[in-house]
Design a protein around this motif. Sequence first.
Motif, PDB file in Angstrom:
ATOM      1  N   MET A 194       0.459  -5.364   1.399  1.00 13.63           N
ATOM      2  CA  MET A 194      -0.826  -5.406   0.699  1.00 13.63           C
ATOM      3  C   MET A 194      -0.772  -6.332  -0.498  1.00 13.63           C
ATOM      4  O   MET A 194      -1.753  -7.003  -0.836  1.00 13.63           O
ATOM      5  N   TYR A 208      -5.785  -3.137  -2.079  1.00 18.16           N
ATOM      6  CA  TYR A 208      -5.528  -4.532  -1.708  1.00 18.16           C
ATOM      7  C   TYR A 208      -5.747  -5.477  -2.886  1.00 18.16           C
ATOM      8  O   TYR A 208      -6.038  -6.642  -2.720  1.00 18.16           O
ATOM      9  N   SER A 258      -3.681  -1.185  -6.478  1.00 17.05           N
ATOM     10  CA  SER A 258      -4.211  -0.449  -5.332  1.00 17.05           C
ATOM     11  C   SER A 258      -5.316  -1.279  -4.685  1.00 17.05           C
ATOM     12  O   SER A 258      -5.618  -2.394  -5.121  1.00 17.05           O
ATOM     13  N   ARG A 285       0.836  -1.194   0.000  1.00 17.92           N
ATOM     14  CA  ARG A 285       0.000   0.000   0.000  1.00 17.92           C
ATOM     15  C   ARG A 285       0.878   1.254   0.000  1.00 17.92           C
ATOM     16  O   ARG A 285       1.842   1.350   0.745  1.00 17.92           O
TER      17      ARG A 285
END
Length: 277
Positions: A162, A125, A123, A88
């Motif tokens: 992430m 997750y 982006s 992330r």
Amino acid sequence: MRSKPGVTRRGLLLGGTAALVAACTGRSAPVVAPTSAAPASSPSPLKASITIHRRHSAARGRDVDVVLMTPDGVPSTGLPVCAALHGRGSTARTFLDLDLPAALTAAVRSGTPPFAVAAVDGSHYWVPDGHDDPSRMLADELPGWLSESGLRPMTGVLGISMGGFGALNLARHRRDVTAVATCSAALFRTWPEARARHIFPAQQDWTAAEPLRHVDELPSRGLGVWCGDGDPFLAANRKLITGANPEVSRITPGEHTSEYWRGVLPEVLRFLGPRLT
């Protein structure tokens, strides 16, 4: 939309600590690593082939970077591919800052079967968020981008933080993926933990995507899990290890930092290589 070809530069030093890439405008970005003179008696530096393409992703509704990394001295045509999913707040170029290209060259020189790593901007997750769907980009668009570069289809995936969440989700739905490695996977044991991230609109959205809620769908063969013993996601990664029974799991000293990821990447790449074919 047809993209302009990428630009390749060679000459990445293994021990480089300076940032490798600055933000660029335009359709393609060259990668130039800083170099320094080496003593005549020292071994040749580890190099890598790095190509950055700027592509338009209809699935994400924006242009994205596709960073292709191959080991030095190995023809790229026909190499198997491992996708690399960043954390992330990062981008595909983060893997350059982590010295992944040099680590890949070193792994191949040590006997790991050669392969390419393809990092791409994502982006949320790596799950859908309205009209921005990075998971569809991986499934529907990345294969064509790889083919245009002369590479084989993706059969492995590496995820950091992430990206580990995304890599495990990808493995749930793609049985052609034969190798999965996560570093400090950002997983959530409970809905309150996940809700605090402000990613999932409702609990049912998180439940549908959370890998810890679907460990029975994860492959144990070809799965490797790495996490630092000081990582805030340590408990969640221990739960992943217990539930999924990965082929390799490593809890070693380290935190949720680039220093930790840079340190474990050589082992992660040696794990992935033999399992991609």
